[in-house]
Design a protein around this motif. Structure first.
Motif, PDB file in Angstrom:
ATOM      1  N   VAL A   1      16.691  23.258  44.178  1.00 43.96           N
ATOM      2  CA  VAL A   1      15.594  23.060  45.128  1.00 43.96           C
ATOM      3  C   VAL A   1      14.419  23.926  44.688  1.00 43.96           C
ATOM      4  CG1 VAL A   1      14.843  23.382  47.509  1.00 43.96           C
ATOM      5  CG2 VAL A   1      17.138  22.496  47.030  1.00 43.96           C
ATOM      6  N   VAL A   2      13.257  23.307  44.540  1.00 39.92           N
ATOM      7  CA  VAL A   2      12.076  24.013  44.051  1.00 39.92           C
ATOM      8  C   VAL A   2      10.989  23.975  45.118  1.00 39.92           C
ATOM      9  CG1 VAL A   2      10.323  24.132  42.244  1.00 39.92           C
ATOM     10  CG2 VAL A   2      12.636  23.340  41.691  1.00 39.92           C
ATOM     11  N   ALA A   3      10.454  25.149  45.447  1.00 37.28           N
ATOM     12  CA  ALA A   3       9.370  25.260  46.421  1.00 37.28           C
ATOM     13  C   ALA A   3       8.366  26.279  45.913  1.00 37.28           C
ATOM     14  CB  ALA A   3       9.910  25.678  47.788  1.00 37.28           C
ATOM     15  N   SER A   4       7.217  26.339  46.584  1.00 38.81           N
ATOM     16  CA  SER A   4       6.184  27.269  46.146  1.00 38.81           C
ATOM     17  C   SER A   4       6.271  28.618  46.851  1.00 38.81           C
ATOM     18  CB  SER A   4       4.795  26.657  46.359  1.00 38.81           C
ATOM     19  OG  SER A   4       4.541  26.455  47.735  1.00 38.81           O
TER      20      SER A   4
ATOM     21  N   ALA B   1       9.239  31.261  49.315  1.00 40.21           N
ATOM     22  CA  ALA B   1      10.659  31.459  49.591  1.00 40.21           C
ATOM     23  C   ALA B   1      11.119  30.788  50.877  1.00 40.21           C
ATOM     24  CB  ALA B   1      10.969  32.958  49.635  1.00 40.21           C
ATOM     25  N   ALA B   2      10.314  30.847  51.932  1.00 42.19           N
ATOM     26  CA  ALA B   2      10.746  30.277  53.208  1.00 42.19           C
ATOM     27  C   ALA B   2      10.977  28.777  53.092  1.00 42.19           C
ATOM     28  CB  ALA B   2       9.722  30.575  54.295  1.00 42.19           C
ATOM     29  N   ALA B   3      10.095  28.081  52.387  1.00 40.31           N
ATOM     30  CA  ALA B   3      10.259  26.640  52.195  1.00 40.31           C
ATOM     31  C   ALA B   3      11.493  26.347  51.351  1.00 40.31           C
ATOM     32  CB  ALA B   3       9.018  26.050  51.539  1.00 40.31           C
ATOM     33  N   LYS B   4      11.719  27.173  50.338  1.00 39.40           N
ATOM     34  CA  LYS B   4      12.907  27.003  49.489  1.00 39.40           C
ATOM     35  C   LYS B   4      14.184  27.172  50.298  1.00 39.40           C
ATOM     36  CE  LYS B   4      14.304  30.510  47.403  1.00 39.40           C
ATOM     37  NZ  LYS B   4      15.238  31.644  47.616  1.00 39.40           N
ATOM     38  N   ASP B   5      14.245  28.231  51.089  1.00 39.66           N
ATOM     39  CA  ASP B   5      15.455  28.507  51.867  1.00 39.66           C
ATOM     40  C   ASP B   5      15.700  27.434  52.923  1.00 39.66           C
ATOM     41  OD1 ASP B   5      15.782  30.810  50.391  1.00 39.66           O
ATOM     42  OD2 ASP B   5      14.882  32.126  51.899  1.00 39.66           O
TER      43      ASP B   5
ATOM     44  N   VAL C   1      24.060  23.756  45.805  1.00 43.36           N
ATOM     45  CA  VAL C   1      22.603  23.757  45.962  1.00 43.36           C
ATOM     46  C   VAL C   1      22.077  25.166  45.733  1.00 43.36           C
ATOM     47  CG1 VAL C   1      20.671  23.327  47.526  1.00 43.36           C
ATOM     48  CG2 VAL C   1      22.693  21.844  47.603  1.00 43.36           C
ATOM     49  N   THR C   2      21.185  25.301  44.769  1.00 42.87           N
ATOM     50  CA  THR C   2      20.509  26.568  44.518  1.00 42.87           C
ATOM     51  C   THR C   2      19.007  26.347  44.663  1.00 42.87           C
ATOM     52  OG1 THR C   2      20.436  26.112  42.142  1.00 42.87           O
ATOM     53  CG2 THR C   2      22.305  27.395  42.958  1.00 42.87           C
ATOM     54  N   GLY C   3      18.249  27.437  44.692  1.00 40.44           N
ATOM     55  CA  GLY C   3      16.816  27.292  44.894  1.00 40.44           C
ATOM     56  C   GLY C   3      16.008  28.280  44.093  1.00 40.44           C
ATOM     57  N   ILE C   4      14.742  27.928  43.902  1.00 45.68           N
ATOM     58  CA  ILE C   4      13.807  28.810  43.215  1.00 45.68           C
ATOM     59  C   ILE C   4      12.435  28.652  43.858  1.00 45.68           C
ATOM     60  CG2 ILE C   4      13.297  27.065  41.452  1.00 45.68           C
ATOM     61  CD1 ILE C   4      12.865  29.329  39.461  1.00 45.68           C
TER      62      ILE C   4
ATOM     63  N   LEU D   1       5.625  24.726  37.206  1.00 46.58           N
ATOM     64  CA  LEU D   1       6.953  24.212  37.538  1.00 46.58           C
ATOM     65  C   LEU D   1       7.839  24.093  36.301  1.00 46.58           C
ATOM     66  CD1 LEU D   1       6.140  21.490  40.224  1.00 46.58           C
ATOM     67  CD2 LEU D   1       6.984  23.813  40.572  1.00 46.58           C
ATOM     68  N   ILE D   2       7.273  23.623  35.208  1.00 46.30           N
ATOM     69  CA  ILE D   2       8.072  23.525  33.984  1.00 46.30           C
ATOM     70  C   ILE D   2       8.518  24.911  33.537  1.00 46.30           C
ATOM     71  CG2 ILE D   2       7.995  22.964  31.526  1.00 46.30           C
ATOM     72  CD1 ILE D   2       6.233  20.579  32.211  1.00 46.30           C
ATOM     73  N   GLY D   3       7.607  25.866  33.575  1.00 43.18           N
ATOM     74  CA  GLY D   3       7.953  27.214  33.144  1.00 43.18           C
ATOM     75  C   GLY D   3       9.049  27.841  33.980  1.00 43.18           C
ATOM     76  N   ALA D   4       9.033  27.579  35.284  1.00 42.24           N
ATOM     77  CA  ALA D   4      10.038  28.166  36.163  1.00 42.24           C
ATOM     78  C   ALA D   4      11.381  27.445  36.085  1.00 42.24           C
ATOM     79  CB  ALA D   4       9.531  28.145  37.604  1.00 42.24           C
ATOM     80  N   CYS D   5      11.346  26.132  35.900  1.00 41.19           N
ATOM     81  CA  CYS D   5      12.577  25.339  35.963  1.00 41.19           C
ATOM     82  C   CYS D   5      13.290  25.188  34.627  1.00 41.19           C
ATOM     83  CB  CYS D   5      12.269  23.950  36.513  1.00 41.19           C
ATOM     84  SG  CYS D   5      11.680  23.931  38.213  1.00 41.19           S
ATOM     85  N   ARG D   6      12.546  25.234  33.539  1.00 45.11           N
ATOM     86  CA  ARG D   6      13.164  24.966  32.235  1.00 45.11           C
ATOM     87  C   ARG D   6      14.344  25.892  31.930  1.00 45.11           C
ATOM     88  NH1 ARG D   6       8.893  23.980  27.981  1.00 45.11           N
ATOM     89  NH2 ARG D   6       9.301  21.752  28.229  1.00 45.11           N
TER      90      ARG D   6
END
Length: 221
Positions: free
Chosen positions: A115-118, A120-124, A141-144, A165-170
Motif C-alpha cells: 500500500v502506497v500513500a503520500s 503515514a495516516a493515509a497509508k495506515d 499487506v505492508t505499506g510505505i 513513487l518509483i524511487g520509493a517502491c522499486r
C-alpha cells in the motif's frame, strides 16, 4: 437511463477530481461526469475527531442530492467517507473510493500487497481497511509513505510524482505481487509505476471507473 449515463463524483479535495475524471474517460468514455465538491468535509471531520452523525447525514444528503438529480451512479473520492457510501441503500451503484480496487485485488488473488500513500495516516488507514476487506485468509499487506509524492501533487509536478513513487517502491518490488495506490491523487502515476516495477499497480479511480461501467453499461454478451 439516458444515452449518456451521468456519474456523480463527490469530492472533499480538488486533487481527487482530475484522476477520477481521467479514469472515467478511459474506462467509461460515454459517461457524463457531474462534480460535487464540499471542501469542508475533511476539515470539519478533523475538527470533530472523525465522522459524527451530522457529517454522515451531510454525506448522505450529498449522495441523495446526486441521485435525485439524475445520477446513474455515484463515486465518492474521499476514503474517510467510504463507510457512508457502503451503508447507503440505493438501487443504483454508490461506490466508496476503494471498494472496487479492494475487490479487484481480492479477485486477482495477490498474496503480497504494498500500500502506497503520500503520508503515514493515509497509508495506515488504507492498509487496515484492505486487510479487513481481504479477511482472515487475505494477503500480507505492508505499506510505505512517500512524502515526496505529496509535494509533487501539491506542485502539480506529474514527472516528480512518478519519480518519487518509483524511487520509493522499486527497492520493495521483488517482495510484493501488487501495489495499491491509496490516494486518488497518486493514480496518474499508476501506468508508469507498473511499467517500472513489473508488478500490477491498482488504484481506486481505475477500478471504480471499470466497476461503474460494468454495472451501468455492461458489454453485450
Amino acid at each position: 437511463m439516458s444515452s449518456a449515463p451521468k456519474i456523480a463524483l463527490i469530492s472533499a479535495v480538488t486533487a481527487a477530481i482530475g484522476p477520477a475524471q481521467d479514469a472515467l474517460a478511459a474506462a467509461f468514455p460515454q459517461a457524463q461526469v457531474w462534480n460535487l465538491l464540499d471542501d469542508r468535509l475533511l476539515s470539519d471531520a478533523d475538527a470533530r475527531g472523525g465522522l459524527d452523525a451530522d457529517l454522515r447525514s451531510r454525506m448522505n444528503g450529498l449522495i441523495g442530492y446526486a441521485l435525485a438529480g439524475g445520477a446513474d451512479g455515484v463515486l465518492l473520492t474521499c476514503s474517510l467517507y467510504g463507510p457512508v457510501a457502503q451503508a447507503f441503500a440505493a438501487d443504483l451503484p454508490v461506490l466508496a473510493p476503494d471498494e472496487a480496487a479492494f475487490a479487484d485485488l481480492a479477485e486477482a488473488g495477490h498474496r503480497r500487497i504494498l500500500v502506497v500513500a503520500s503520508f503515514a495516516a493515509a497509508k495506515d488507514d488504507s492498509a487496515a481497511r484492505l486487510r479487513d476487506a481481504l479477511g482472515a485468509d487475505g494477503a500480507e499487506v505492508t505499506g510505505i509513505a512517500v512524502p515526496e509524492a505529496m509535494a509533487a501533487t501539491k506542485a502539480g509536478d506529474a514527472e516528480g510524482l512518478v519519480t518519487a513513487l518509483i524511487g520509493a517502491c522499486r527497492p520493495l518490488a521483488a517482495e510484493v505481487d501488487a501495489v495499491f495506490l491509496a490516494q486518488y491523487s497518486l493514480a496518474p502515476a499508476g501506468d508508469r509505476l507498473q511499467e517500472a516495477l513489473g508488478v500490477p499497480v491498482v488504484s481506486g479511480p481505475a477500478s471504480s471507473a471499470a466497476a461503474l461501467r460494468r454495472s451501468i453499461a455492461p458489454e453485450p454478451s
